[in-house]
Motif scaffolding. Structure first.
Motif, PDB file in Angstrom:
ATOM      1  N   VAL A 211       0.848  -1.210   0.000  1.00  0.00           N
ATOM      2  CA  VAL A 211       0.000   0.000   0.000  1.00  0.00           C
ATOM      3  C   VAL A 211       0.880   1.256   0.000  1.00  0.00           C
ATOM      4  CG1 VAL A 211      -1.628   1.340   1.406  1.00  0.00           C
ATOM      5  CG2 VAL A 211      -2.024  -1.096   1.008  1.00  0.00           C
ATOM      6  N   ALA A 212       1.941   1.238   0.801  1.00  0.00           N
ATOM      7  CA  ALA A 212       2.854   2.381   0.841  1.00  0.00           C
ATOM      8  C   ALA A 212       3.553   2.563  -0.506  1.00  0.00           C
ATOM      9  CB  ALA A 212       3.868   2.221   1.966  1.00  0.00           C
ATOM     10  N   ILE A 213       3.961   1.460  -1.131  1.00  0.00           N
ATOM     11  CA  ILE A 213       4.599   1.536  -2.450  1.00  0.00           C
ATOM     12  C   ILE A 213       3.627   2.121  -3.472  1.00  0.00           C
ATOM     13  CG2 ILE A 213       5.420   0.144  -4.395  1.00  0.00           C
ATOM     14  CD1 ILE A 213       6.777  -1.694  -2.285  1.00  0.00           C
ATOM     15  N   ASP A 214       2.418   1.590  -3.487  1.00  0.00           N
ATOM     16  CA  ASP A 214       1.418   2.099  -4.437  1.00  0.00           C
ATOM     17  C   ASP A 214       1.129   3.574  -4.190  1.00  0.00           C
ATOM     18  OD1 ASP A 214       1.311  -0.390  -5.644  1.00  0.00           O
ATOM     19  OD2 ASP A 214      -0.530  -1.011  -4.623  1.00  0.00           O
ATOM     20  N   GLY A 215       1.060   3.961  -2.924  1.00  0.00           N
ATOM     21  CA  GLY A 215       0.849   5.366  -2.586  1.00  0.00           C
ATOM     22  C   GLY A 215       2.015   6.233  -3.017  1.00  0.00           C
ATOM     23  N   TYR A 216       3.215   5.718  -2.851  1.00  0.00           N
ATOM     24  CA  TYR A 216       4.405   6.456  -3.279  1.00  0.00           C
ATOM     25  C   TYR A 216       4.395   6.642  -4.794  1.00  0.00           C
ATOM     26  CZ  TYR A 216       9.257   7.709  -4.131  1.00  0.00           C
ATOM     27  OH  TYR A 216      10.392   8.354  -4.552  1.00  0.00           O
ATOM     28  N   LEU A 217       4.097   5.564  -5.500  1.00  0.00           N
ATOM     29  CA  LEU A 217       4.065   5.644  -6.958  1.00  0.00           C
ATOM     30  C   LEU A 217       2.988   6.609  -7.452  1.00  0.00           C
ATOM     31  CD1 LEU A 217       4.619   1.879  -7.845  1.00  0.00           C
ATOM     32  CD2 LEU A 217       6.281   3.753  -8.035  1.00  0.00           C
ATOM     33  N   ALA A 218       1.905   6.728  -6.698  1.00  0.00           N
ATOM     34  CA  ALA A 218       0.818   7.639  -7.055  1.00  0.00           C
ATOM     35  C   ALA A 218       1.085   9.064  -6.580  1.00  0.00           C
ATOM     36  CB  ALA A 218      -0.497   7.134  -6.464  1.00  0.00           C
ATOM     37  N   GLY A 219       2.134   9.254  -5.792  1.00  0.00           N
ATOM     38  CA  GLY A 219       2.458  10.582  -5.288  1.00  0.00           C
ATOM     39  C   GLY A 219       1.742  10.957  -4.007  1.00  0.00           C
ATOM     40  N   ASN A 220       1.135   9.959  -3.350  1.00  0.00           N
ATOM     41  CA  ASN A 220       0.376  10.226  -2.121  1.00  0.00           C
ATOM     42  C   ASN A 220       1.133   9.888  -0.843  1.00  0.00           C
ATOM     43  OD1 ASN A 220      -1.857  10.985  -3.704  1.00  0.00           O
ATOM     44  ND2 ASN A 220      -2.445   8.852  -3.928  1.00  0.00           N
ATOM     45  N   VAL A 221       2.280   9.234  -0.962  1.00  0.00           N
ATOM     46  CA  VAL A 221       3.093   8.836   0.191  1.00  0.00           C
ATOM     47  C   VAL A 221       4.495   9.390  -0.037  1.00  0.00           C
ATOM     48  CG1 VAL A 221       4.123   6.846   1.390  1.00  0.00           C
ATOM     49  CG2 VAL A 221       1.738   6.747   0.644  1.00  0.00           C
ATOM     50  N   THR A 222       5.072   9.978   0.989  1.00  0.00           N
ATOM     51  CA  THR A 222       6.430  10.527   0.870  1.00  0.00           C
ATOM     52  C   THR A 222       7.461   9.409   0.920  1.00  0.00           C
ATOM     53  OG1 THR A 222       6.770  10.803   3.243  1.00  0.00           O
ATOM     54  CG2 THR A 222       5.716  12.652   2.051  1.00  0.00           C
ATOM     55  N   LEU A 223       8.640   9.722   0.445  1.00  0.00           N
ATOM     56  CA  LEU A 223       9.742   8.761   0.521  1.00  0.00           C
ATOM     57  C   LEU A 223      10.050   8.428   1.977  1.00  0.00           C
ATOM     58  CD1 LEU A 223      11.810   7.056  -0.953  1.00  0.00           C
ATOM     59  CD2 LEU A 223      13.303   9.063  -1.057  1.00  0.00           C
ATOM     60  N   ASP A 224       9.983   9.420   2.855  1.00  0.00           N
ATOM     61  CA  ASP A 224      10.192   9.181   4.294  1.00  0.00           C
ATOM     62  C   ASP A 224       9.209   8.147   4.830  1.00  0.00           C
ATOM     63  OD1 ASP A 224      12.325  10.900   4.754  1.00  0.00           O
ATOM     64  OD2 ASP A 224      11.023  12.594   5.244  1.00  0.00           O
ATOM     65  N   ASP A 225       7.937   8.320   4.497  1.00  0.00           N
ATOM     66  CA  ASP A 225       6.912   7.400   4.988  1.00  0.00           C
ATOM     67  C   ASP A 225       7.098   6.003   4.404  1.00  0.00           C
ATOM     68  OD1 ASP A 225       5.801   9.372   6.558  1.00  0.00           O
ATOM     69  OD2 ASP A 225       4.238   9.883   5.106  1.00  0.00           O
ATOM     70  N   LEU A 226       7.465   5.931   3.131  1.00  0.00           N
ATOM     71  CA  LEU A 226       7.710   4.626   2.515  1.00  0.00           C
ATOM     72  C   LEU A 226       8.865   3.922   3.209  1.00  0.00           C
ATOM     73  CD1 LEU A 226       7.308   2.474   0.361  1.00  0.00           C
ATOM     74  CD2 LEU A 226       8.763   3.843  -1.164  1.00  0.00           C
ATOM     75  N   GLN A 227       9.950   4.638   3.438  1.00  0.00           N
ATOM     76  CA  GLN A 227      11.098   4.039   4.111  1.00  0.00           C
ATOM     77  C   GLN A 227      10.733   3.581   5.522  1.00  0.00           C
ATOM     78  OE1 GLN A 227      13.904   7.387   2.709  1.00  0.00           O
ATOM     79  NE2 GLN A 227      15.264   5.688   3.232  1.00  0.00           N
ATOM     80  N   ALA A 228       9.968   4.365   6.230  1.00  0.00           N
ATOM     81  CA  ALA A 228       9.559   3.983   7.587  1.00  0.00           C
ATOM     82  C   ALA A 228       8.718   2.714   7.572  1.00  0.00           C
ATOM     83  CB  ALA A 228       8.778   5.121   8.241  1.00  0.00           C
ATOM     84  N   THR A 229       7.839   2.587   6.590  1.00  0.00           N
ATOM     85  CA  THR A 229       7.010   1.387   6.478  1.00  0.00           C
ATOM     86  C   THR A 229       7.868   0.170   6.165  1.00  0.00           C
ATOM     87  OG1 THR A 229       5.134   2.724   5.723  1.00  0.00           O
ATOM     88  CG2 THR A 229       5.036   0.365   5.282  1.00  0.00           C
ATOM     89  N   ILE A 230       8.835   0.331   5.280  1.00  0.00           N
ATOM     90  CA  ILE A 230       9.734  -0.773   4.932  1.00  0.00           C
ATOM     91  C   ILE A 230      10.525  -1.214   6.152  1.00  0.00           C
ATOM     92  CG2 ILE A 230      11.782  -1.397   3.592  1.00  0.00           C
ATOM     93  CD1 ILE A 230      10.678   0.504   1.366  1.00  0.00           C
TER      94      ILE A 230
END
Length: 90
Positions: A11-30
């Motif tokens: 979900v975080a990856i898809d949000g990042y790809l759509a521009g709705n999740v920041t790189l910071d948030d994606l990294q934190a989720t990972i």
């Protein structure tokens, strides 16, 4: 690790790809998901999660800000593919 942990990353990856999740948030989720991977049989996935997060961090600090999104795409897509492989097998 549960399927919901992996789903959170997807979900975080898809949000990042759509521009709705920041790189910071994606990294934190990972990182959060990787910390919960404790089963021996999923050690490869944990390595992939940590490697992807590390690659994203390197990109963040070595790439011009206007080129970060494009530079992160291969890493993010490869991680999503790896998670989908685990979900298909598991």
């Amino acid at each position: 690790m549960s399927r919901s942990d992996l789903r959170d990353v997807v979900v975080a990856i898809d949000g990042y790809l759509a521009g709705n999740v920041t790189l910071d948030d994606l990294q934190a989720t990972i990182i959060s998901c990787a910390a919960r991977v404790t089963e021996y049989e999923h050690r490869r996935l944990r390595e992939q999660l940590l490697q992807a997060e590390g690659s994203l961090e390197v990109i963040r600090f070595t790439t011009d800000s206007d080129k970060i999104a494009a530079a992160t795409l291969p890493v993010v897509i490869a991680l999503r593919d790896a998670i989908e492989d685990v979900q298909t097998i598991g």
